[in-house]
Motif scaffolding. Structure first.
Motif, PDB file in Angstrom:
ATOM      1  N   THR B 170     -32.247 -50.915 -81.913  1.00 25.41           N
ATOM      2  CA  THR B 170     -33.505 -50.224 -82.245  1.00 25.41           C
ATOM      3  C   THR B 170     -34.656 -50.921 -81.544  1.00 25.41           C
ATOM      4  O   THR B 170     -34.668 -52.147 -81.414  1.00 25.41           O
ATOM      5  N   ASP B 171     -35.609 -50.104 -81.120  1.00 20.90           N
ATOM      6  CA  ASP B 171     -36.785 -50.626 -80.421  1.00 20.90           C
ATOM      7  C   ASP B 171     -37.760 -51.288 -81.372  1.00 20.90           C
ATOM      8  O   ASP B 171     -38.534 -52.154 -80.986  1.00 20.90           O
ATOM      9  N   ILE B 172     -37.706 -50.828 -82.639  1.00 22.56           N
ATOM     10  CA  ILE B 172     -38.744 -51.238 -83.588  1.00 22.56           C
ATOM     11  C   ILE B 172     -38.313 -52.484 -84.357  1.00 22.56           C
ATOM     12  O   ILE B 172     -37.270 -52.473 -85.015  1.00 22.56           O
ATOM     13  N   PRO B 173     -39.075 -53.557 -84.263  1.00 21.47           N
ATOM     14  CA  PRO B 173     -38.708 -54.770 -84.995  1.00 21.47           C
ATOM     15  C   PRO B 173     -38.827 -54.586 -86.507  1.00 21.47           C
ATOM     16  O   PRO B 173     -39.686 -53.838 -86.971  1.00 21.47           O
ATOM     17  N   GLU B 237     -21.035 -53.159 -91.379  1.00 15.68           N
ATOM     18  CA  GLU B 237     -22.154 -52.234 -91.635  1.00 15.68           C
ATOM     19  C   GLU B 237     -23.334 -52.978 -92.259  1.00 15.68           C
ATOM     20  O   GLU B 237     -24.496 -52.734 -91.916  1.00 15.68           O
ATOM     21  N   GLY B 238     -23.005 -53.881 -93.167  1.00 16.02           N
ATOM     22  CA  GLY B 238     -24.048 -54.660 -93.827  1.00 16.02           C
ATOM     23  C   GLY B 238     -24.816 -55.511 -92.830  1.00 16.02           C
ATOM     24  O   GLY B 238     -26.049 -55.626 -92.906  1.00 16.02           O
ATOM     25  N   ARG B 239     -24.064 -56.095 -91.891  1.00 14.76           N
ATOM     26  CA  ARG B 239     -24.710 -56.922 -90.873  1.00 14.76           C
ATOM     27  C   ARG B 239     -25.645 -56.076 -90.011  1.00 14.76           C
ATOM     28  O   ARG B 239     -26.767 -56.476 -89.699  1.00 14.76           O
ATOM     29  N   ASP B 240     -25.195 -54.879 -89.663  1.00 16.39           N
ATOM     30  CA  ASP B 240     -26.004 -53.993 -88.831  1.00 16.39           C
ATOM     31  C   ASP B 240     -27.321 -53.655 -89.532  1.00 16.39           C
ATOM     32  O   ASP B 240     -28.391 -53.619 -88.905  1.00 16.39           O
ATOM     33  N   GLN B 245     -33.382 -54.738 -90.071  1.00 14.63           N
ATOM     34  CA  GLN B 245     -34.581 -55.168 -90.820  1.00 14.63           C
ATOM     35  C   GLN B 245     -35.173 -56.465 -90.271  1.00 14.63           C
ATOM     36  O   GLN B 245     -36.145 -56.985 -90.795  1.00 14.63           O
ATOM     37  N   ALA B 246     -34.553 -56.994 -89.210  1.00 12.54           N
ATOM     38  CA  ALA B 246     -34.941 -58.335 -88.759  1.00 12.54           C
ATOM     39  C   ALA B 246     -36.011 -58.310 -87.671  1.00 12.54           C
ATOM     40  O   ALA B 246     -35.969 -57.495 -86.740  1.00 12.54           O
ATOM     41  N   GLU B 265     -24.656 -61.172 -81.104  1.00 15.05           N
ATOM     42  CA  GLU B 265     -24.736 -60.021 -82.024  1.00 15.05           C
ATOM     43  C   GLU B 265     -26.186 -59.612 -82.255  1.00 15.05           C
ATOM     44  O   GLU B 265     -26.536 -58.431 -82.239  1.00 15.05           O
ATOM     45  N   SER B 266     -26.999 -60.616 -82.479  1.00 14.31           N
ATOM     46  CA  SER B 266     -28.410 -60.373 -82.734  1.00 14.31           C
ATOM     47  C   SER B 266     -29.065 -59.629 -81.558  1.00 14.31           C
ATOM     48  O   SER B 266     -29.723 -58.602 -81.731  1.00 14.31           O
ATOM     49  N   MET B 267     -28.820 -60.142 -80.374  1.00 16.04           N
ATOM     50  CA  MET B 267     -29.406 -59.510 -79.183  1.00 16.04           C
ATOM     51  C   MET B 267     -28.874 -58.092 -78.995  1.00 16.04           C
ATOM     52  O   MET B 267     -29.583 -57.212 -78.505  1.00 16.04           O
ATOM     53  N   ALA B 268     -27.624 -57.858 -79.384  1.00 17.50           N
ATOM     54  CA  ALA B 268     -27.041 -56.522 -79.242  1.00 17.50           C
ATOM     55  C   ALA B 268     -27.830 -55.494 -80.043  1.00 17.50           C
ATOM     56  O   ALA B 268     -27.961 -54.339 -79.642  1.00 17.50           O
ATOM     57  N   ALA B 269     -28.374 -55.949 -81.184  1.00 18.19           N
ATOM     58  CA  ALA B 269     -29.177 -55.049 -82.012  1.00 18.19           C
ATOM     59  C   ALA B 269     -30.638 -55.027 -81.549  1.00 18.19           C
ATOM     60  O   ALA B 269     -31.469 -54.350 -82.153  1.00 18.19           O
TER      61      ALA B 269
END
Lengths: 353, 353
Positions: B170-173, B237-240, B245-246, B265-269
């Protein structure tokens, strides 16, 4: 140049918990040392795989500098697999691998063509049985008829042997009860204390404290330095002295005994044994002739009263016939020769993979 | 009949601590599963040696019914050597053994002629180095350039890959800080808490509690359910959802990171990462482009302020280029083919023992 009694090369795998032979406690390493030195004395070509500080007349091959029980910086899991793999990586140099290391070497055994004999010095837990079961067609020796599990390919029972020269036989009984060995609930020192108290005889306890909690809870609190004494670990000479002062040895094991070196040692000094009728005890002592089998403290108290009925010479004689180092070595030679014949048949029959 | 992409047979050794793939925690088993399924999807003939409850499209070979971390009646030492020996007893059926099990398989490796590749997922202690040193001429892959020791025959670094489809970009933080992974002092959750408090931003912590003492002493007491939340272990799913929200992920590791899946993983999102400059962190994130490398809490606080400078698209792109499952599989295929060529040369040169 060495002249050997035959052209066979034996790889002997000792544990690496302690030095071979051990400085004090280390039952398996003691047997390995006795067997190795006995074979070498008879002209066998033996390579001993043990800790680097081990003392032997065999060739010594060592990966581990010191036993993991003596040097806590050593990780048992890591040195064990390095120790074992070293043997198997040199398997082609040997006609037989004799394993005293428990189950781990079994898992390497199918990767080499050298046959392996495993002496099972005890099943440390039920959890190891799947390993023995997978490798049940390996060659096995039990250390008593009673210490066997179903289904393994046992070639013989070979009793542990002791050095007779370490034990001074005397006709005259001492006046204390003696209980010795590793201090652990399995060895029932608390029952020996109860039996001694009820008999009104003093008891000397000796041995390496394997279970500190047990020692503190069940033993130390009852040691009064007079009727119940604890004298720590003892040297070979110290043990001989204790046996000399002994009227009888109490061996009140709470689980089936696998072999029971203490009983053989005691009889070698002429000291009768009162032992629980569990496991191999009835194989080692002759009930009513070299001691008494009992089923608890009260029976032990009665047996202690009957000790004068036992011939101290009969005790010594039983050891001379069945539990000497020489007998042990001779019996292992028989097993080795049996394996060599079986292997030859396999090769002739083309069975060998 | 199966049609394979080539005539090579691969034996993949997974750990047996957890199921492959793991139900929740189990980093090594996750990588093995990802690699195995990726290879099978591309037509490789893979046999996965793992727990019997494992789920795979490869052939499954299992000796151990359940992972020893999931079934405490299982003795790790015993099932480990049975698991490993099973692989080596079938070595002739394989062209390559790929070991993800740490050091134990090394000690069997010289007893078979099948080459073995070991991915070192981490050196669990200094005590295992003698094993690696003895077998240094084996084939090795490191999981980051920084996680290497001197003298081993490394063929490549292959970064762990993640399933891009598990992460929604997602683009939005979002508006919370996030710290997740196994809860252990090595992962520096206590530093993440300090940085969050000083930043005045809420922090969500998630993950499997590996070190209970650490969790209770350093984490639980600071969890207030509002500014500092602990949400337990999370599903894919929970991690996603947490990543959505991060605002940024804090990765305040206190020892050199070996690879650091969390960062990928973080960067992937699309979530930028603030990471300690220890070990592989500088290989996984691009400092100033997909996050910031820091040397402590104060620098982390400054970095958190600069998060808006980071392009979330650049984060996602870095993962797509370097840390996808597809890239990992492709890189392992390269290593496998390199080994096949090296082995062919050995046979032609007559070097093979």
């Amino acid at each position: 140049m060495h002249h050997y009694v035959n052209d066979k090369h034996i790889a002997m795998i000792s544990p690496v918990a302690w030095r071979t032979p051990p400085r004090a406690y280390g039952a398996w390493e003691t047997v390995v040392s006795n067997l190795t030195e006995g074979l070498v004395a008879k002209g066998w070509d033996v390579t001993l795989f043990a800790t680097a500080d081990s003392i032997t007349n065999a060739k010594l091959s060592a990966i581990v500098s010191r036993g993991y029980e003596e040097d806590k910086s050593v990780d048992p899991r890591i040195v064990s697999c390095l120790h074992i793999s070293e043997v198997f990586e040199h398997a082609n140099s040997f006609d037989l691998i004799h394993n005293h290391f428990d189950y781990l070497p079994l898992t390497y055994s199918r990767l080499v063509s050298t046959p392996m004999l495993t002496t099972i010095h005890g099943f440390s837990s039920h959890q190891i049985l799947p390993v023995y079961n997978k490798y049940k067609n390996n060659y096995y020796v039990s250390i008593s008829d009673s210490d066997r599990v179903e289904g393994l390919n046992y070639l013989a029972t070979v009793y542990n042997g002791i050095k007779l020269s370490d034990f001074t036989y005397t006709d005259i009984p001492g006046d204390t009860l003696l209980a010795y060995g590793r201090i652990h609930p399995d060895k029932g020192f608390h029952l020996a204390i109860d039996a001694a108290k009820k008999s009104g005889l003093p008891l000397v306890i000796a041995g390496y404290i394997q279970d500190k909690h047990y020692f503190e809870e069940k033993i130390a609190s009852k040691v009064d330095g007079e009727n119940i004494k604890y004298v720590g670990t003892v040297s070979v000479e110290g043990r001989d002295k204790l046996l000399k002062q002994a009227y009888a040895v109490l061996h009140m094991n709470t689980i089936p005994e696998r072999f029971g070196l203490v009983m053989a040692e005691s009889m070698a000094a002429g000291v009768p044994v009162v032992a629980m009728d569990l496991g191999s005890c009835r194989e080692v002592i002759s009930d009513g002739r070299t001691g008494f089998l009992v089923n608890g403290v009260d029976e032990a108290v009665k047996a202690i009263k009957k000790i004068p009925e036992i011939s101290r010479q009969a005790c010594r004689k039983r050891v001379e016939e069945k539990f000497t180092l020489e007998t042990m070595v001779k019996n292992y030679e028989k097993v080795y020769n049996k394996i060599f014949k079986l292997e030859e048949k396999k090769i002739q029959g083309g069975v060998r993979a």
